[in-house]
Design a protein around this motif. Sequence first.
Motif, mmCIF file in Angstrom:
data_model
loop_
_atom_site.group_PDB
_atom_site.id
_atom_site.type_symbol
_atom_site.label_atom_id
_atom_site.label_comp_id
_atom_site.label_asym_id
_atom_site.label_seq_id
_atom_site.Cartn_x
_atom_site.Cartn_y
_atom_site.Cartn_z
ATOM 1 N N LEU A 148 0.827 -1.205 0.000
ATOM 2 C CA LEU A 148 0.000 0.000 0.000
ATOM 3 C C LEU A 148 0.862 1.257 0.000
ATOM 4 N N GLY A 149 1.944 1.225 0.753
ATOM 5 C CA GLY A 149 2.854 2.365 0.763
ATOM 6 C C GLY A 149 3.480 2.600 -0.594
ATOM 7 N N GLU A 150 3.828 1.528 -1.291
ATOM 8 C CA GLU A 150 4.415 1.654 -2.622
ATOM 9 C C GLU A 150 3.400 2.171 -3.634
ATOM 10 N N ILE A 151 2.150 1.726 -3.508
ATOM 11 C CA ILE A 151 1.095 2.230 -4.397
ATOM 12 C C ILE A 151 0.945 3.740 -4.209
ATOM 13 N N ALA A 152 0.893 4.161 -2.938
ATOM 14 C CA ALA A 152 0.719 5.588 -2.643
ATOM 15 C C ALA A 152 1.901 6.419 -3.120
ATOM 16 N N ALA A 153 3.102 5.853 -3.023
ATOM 17 C CA ALA A 153 4.303 6.585 -3.424
ATOM 18 C C ALA A 153 4.517 6.542 -4.929
ATOM 19 N N GLY A 154 3.829 5.647 -5.601
ATOM 20 C CA GLY A 154 3.996 5.504 -7.044
ATOM 21 C C GLY A 154 2.883 6.187 -7.822
ATOM 22 N N ASP A 155 2.203 5.404 -8.669
ATOM 23 C CA ASP A 155 1.158 5.960 -9.529
ATOM 24 C C ASP A 155 -0.170 6.153 -8.812
ATOM 25 N N GLY A 156 -0.275 5.644 -7.596
ATOM 26 C CA GLY A 156 -1.523 5.796 -6.860
ATOM 27 C C GLY A 156 -2.597 4.849 -7.349
ATOM 28 N N GLY A 157 -3.814 5.128 -6.966
ATOM 29 C CA GLY A 157 -4.932 4.281 -7.361
ATOM 30 C C GLY A 157 -5.997 4.268 -6.289
ATOM 31 N N VAL A 158 -6.971 3.392 -6.471
ATOM 32 C CA VAL A 158 -8.070 3.214 -5.540
ATOM 33 C C VAL A 158 -7.910 1.851 -4.889
ATOM 34 N N VAL A 159 -7.798 1.842 -3.574
ATOM 35 C CA VAL A 159 -7.599 0.601 -2.822
ATOM 36 C C VAL A 159 -8.839 0.329 -1.997
ATOM 37 N N LEU A 160 -9.394 -0.864 -2.147
ATOM 38 C CA LEU A 160 -10.569 -1.261 -1.377
ATOM 39 C C LEU A 160 -10.138 -2.109 -0.194
ATOM 40 N N GLY A 161 -10.539 -1.687 1.004
ATOM 41 C CA GLY A 161 -10.295 -2.483 2.195
ATOM 42 C C GLY A 161 -8.859 -2.463 2.674
ATOM 43 N N ARG A 162 -8.477 -3.543 3.372
ATOM 44 C CA ARG A 162 -7.117 -3.738 3.879
ATOM 45 C C ARG A 162 -6.677 -2.647 4.851
ATOM 46 N N ALA A 163 -7.644 -2.071 5.558
ATOM 47 C CA ALA A 163 -7.349 -1.026 6.546
ATOM 48 C C ALA A 163 -6.515 0.090 5.945
ATOM 49 N N GLY A 164 -6.782 0.407 4.680
ATOM 50 C CA GLY A 164 -5.983 1.401 3.965
ATOM 51 C C GLY A 164 -5.947 2.759 4.636
ATOM 52 N N ALA A 165 -7.066 3.189 5.216
ATOM 53 C CA ALA A 165 -7.095 4.506 5.857
ATOM 54 C C ALA A 165 -6.179 4.555 7.066
ATOM 55 N N MET A 166 -6.012 3.440 7.748
ATOM 56 C CA MET A 166 -5.117 3.391 8.893
ATOM 57 C C MET A 166 -3.660 3.306 8.440
ATOM 58 N N VAL A 167 -3.421 2.495 7.428
ATOM 59 C CA VAL A 167 -2.051 2.311 6.938
ATOM 60 C C VAL A 167 -1.502 3.616 6.362
ATOM 61 N N LEU A 168 -2.343 4.353 5.626
ATOM 62 C CA LEU A 168 -1.895 5.563 4.920
ATOM 63 C C LEU A 168 -2.389 6.841 5.599
ATOM 64 N N ARG A 169 -2.690 6.765 6.875
ATOM 65 C CA ARG A 169 -3.296 7.915 7.562
ATOM 66 C C ARG A 169 -2.407 9.148 7.587
ATOM 67 N N ASN A 170 -1.104 8.979 7.477
ATOM 68 C CA ASN A 170 -0.201 10.128 7.563
ATOM 69 C C ASN A 170 0.112 10.763 6.212
ATOM 70 N N ARG A 171 -0.434 10.225 5.146
ATOM 71 C CA ARG A 171 -0.191 10.806 3.819
ATOM 72 C C ARG A 171 -1.158 11.962 3.574
ATOM 73 N N THR A 172 -0.634 13.108 3.276
ATOM 74 C CA THR A 172 -1.477 14.288 3.062
ATOM 75 C C THR A 172 -2.090 14.326 1.666
ATOM 76 N N ASP A 173 -1.619 13.434 0.785
ATOM 77 C CA ASP A 173 -2.137 13.426 -0.587
ATOM 78 C C ASP A 173 -3.152 12.313 -0.815
ATOM 79 N N ALA A 174 -3.620 11.674 0.255
ATOM 80 C CA ALA A 174 -4.582 10.585 0.121
ATOM 81 C C ALA A 174 -5.984 11.055 0.480
ATOM 82 N N LEU A 175 -6.970 10.381 -0.086
ATOM 83 C CA LEU A 175 -8.369 10.596 0.276
ATOM 84 C C LEU A 175 -8.881 9.285 0.864
ATOM 85 N N HIS A 176 -9.477 9.367 2.043
ATOM 86 C CA HIS A 176 -9.995 8.175 2.709
ATOM 87 C C HIS A 176 -11.520 8.243 2.754
ATOM 88 N N VAL A 177 -12.152 7.199 2.249
ATOM 89 C CA VAL A 177 -13.607 7.164 2.098
ATOM 90 C C VAL A 177 -14.171 5.973 2.866
#
Length: 205
Positions: free
Chosen positions: A94-123
């Motif tokens: 998930l960290g590599e996805i966020a640091a790379g081309d990005g995308g939409v990730v379903l589940g996997r506690a993504g909002a918790m894993v990437l909570r410190n990224r200011t360029d992410a949207l958590h839904v």
Amino acid sequence: MTISAPYGAAGAEVGPAVAARLGLPFHDRAIPAQVAGRLGVPVEEAEANDETVVRGLWRLVASLGTMPDPVGAVVPGTTLPDARAYREQTERILGEIAAGDGGVVLGRAGAMVLRNRTDALHVRLDGPADRRLAAAVARSGRPRHEIAREMAANDRAREAYVRHFYRCDPAAAGHYHVVVDTTALPLDTVVDIVVTAARGRGLGR
């Protein structure tokens, strides 16, 4: 973008639709394959673990006894090396996805894993349990009692997983930028809301 969705909240429908509208890759089934490669196990094993790890965690909670959790849940009184290994590799991916081309990730506690990224949207997609159940029955066409049993086990297990590994309530609105009741709105409208929020956050192509 991360999307959290309990059973019946239409995550599997909304996620790909949002990704397509934004011109972003949708990361779901590919993640277990990547985890398998990192751990050196067959893809089938990673896919099975991806589906059953949270249920297995909850069974362990029920069978081996519990101890208090700081946020009011219960957690196993023993270690879970297999679950932890899959979780750690999933977090790295998930960290590599966020640091790379990005995308939409379903589940996997993504909002918790990437909570410190200011360029992410958590839904968070959600809704009252009775309406999520009705929606799931309507979409699947399966007997209501089967869906009800599956939904209860799935919701309980996924909550236990997040509380165990991240010490928080996955349904708490504070983890997300957008919370939508998918049982109260047409799914096309839900997609429009999420896409608008993503554009406002500078996501998409």
